[in-house]
Enzyme design. Structure first.
Site, PDB file in Angstrom:
ATOM      1  N   CYS A   5       0.817  -1.214   0.000  1.00  0.00           N
ATOM      2  CA  CYS A   5       0.000   0.000   0.000  1.00  0.00           C
ATOM      3  C   CYS A   5       0.853   1.266   0.000  1.00  0.00           C
ATOM      4  O   CYS A   5       0.587   2.203  -0.742  1.00  0.00           O
ATOM      5  CB  CYS A   5      -0.937   0.022   1.196  1.00  0.00           C
ATOM      6  SG  CYS A   5      -2.053  -1.386   1.233  1.00  0.00           S
ATOM      7  N   HIS A   6       1.880   1.294   0.849  1.00  0.00           N
ATOM      8  CA  HIS A   6       2.707   2.497   0.963  1.00  0.00           C
ATOM      9  C   HIS A   6       4.202   2.195   0.945  1.00  0.00           C
ATOM     10  O   HIS A   6       5.011   3.075   1.179  1.00  0.00           O
ATOM     11  CB  HIS A   6       2.327   3.279   2.222  1.00  0.00           C
ATOM     12  CG  HIS A   6       0.900   3.691   2.205  1.00  0.00           C
ATOM     13  ND1 HIS A   6      -0.064   2.973   2.858  1.00  0.00           N
ATOM     14  CD2 HIS A   6       0.283   4.710   1.572  1.00  0.00           C
ATOM     15  CE1 HIS A   6      -1.240   3.558   2.635  1.00  0.00           C
ATOM     16  NE2 HIS A   6      -1.060   4.601   1.865  1.00  0.00           N
ATOM     17  N   GLY A   7       4.573   0.943   0.728  1.00  0.00           N
ATOM     18  CA  GLY A   7       5.977   0.609   0.528  1.00  0.00           C
ATOM     19  C   GLY A   7       6.810   0.373   1.763  1.00  0.00           C
ATOM     20  O   GLY A   7       8.017   0.579   1.729  1.00  0.00           O
TER      21      GLY A   7
END
Length: 177
Positions: A141-143
């Site tokens: 989702c955000h790394g």
């Protein structure tokens, strides 16, 4: 001199009236507590909620290098049977520059078993296992990248994946919660 006062002012002896006031007050306090207790007791968790407070996991079916996801209190818990190479990598990474420094031995009770919540500490996503740059978990989702001990190594997540309370009941069974 007829009759001198032998009592000093302000030090009157307790009377029967004082005893009755104290006894009535104590009786009233006990009665009030007895009346309020059912209302307080009804705020305790129900039996179905208490049943969810812990879960047992059979570890004998999990091979080395394999992970399972258990649902506990409505959240995923990752249970990983780590290989010797994963344990060695996690211990070597104890000296790495970590956002949330925590030694591998503080995160596990037995080196071969890693038990941790499967919820990313950034926004609550569920990370994917055995992916990412450090061979641990990756939150697409955000790394956020986590290592083989569940410690945050790269990305926006501020904390390591949390380790829930768990105990070994036997060598092949744990209780989470």
């Amino acid at each position: 001199m007829a009759g001198t006062a032998t009592q000093k002012a302000g030090t009157a002896e307790p009377t029967r009236r004082d005893f009755i006031v104290v006894a009535a007050s104590a009786f009233g306090a006990v009665g009030a507590a007895a009346a309020v207790w059912p209302f307080i007791d009804q705020m305790n968790p129900s039996a179905d909620v208490l049943a969810l407070s812990s879960t047992e996991v059979d570890l004998s079916q999990i091979a080395a290098g394999q992970s399972v996801t258990i649902l506990w209190r409505g959240k995923p818990v990752f249970v990983r049977h780590r290989t010797e190479a994963e344990i060695a990598t996690a211990r070597k990474d104890d000296t790495a520059d970590l956002k949330d420094p925590e030694k591998d031995e503080a995160r596990v009770k037995k080196p071969e078993w890693l038990v941790m919540m499967g919820v990313c500490t950034h926004l609550g996503c569920v990370p994917l296992g055995q992916q990412g740059e450090y061979g641990g978990w990756f939150c697409p989702c955000h790394g956020s990248h986590y290592d083989t001990s569940g410690r945050i190594r790269k990305g926006p997540a501020p904390l390591n994946l949390p380790v829930p309370e768990y105990t070994f009941l036997t060598d092949t069974r744990i209780r989470i919660g």
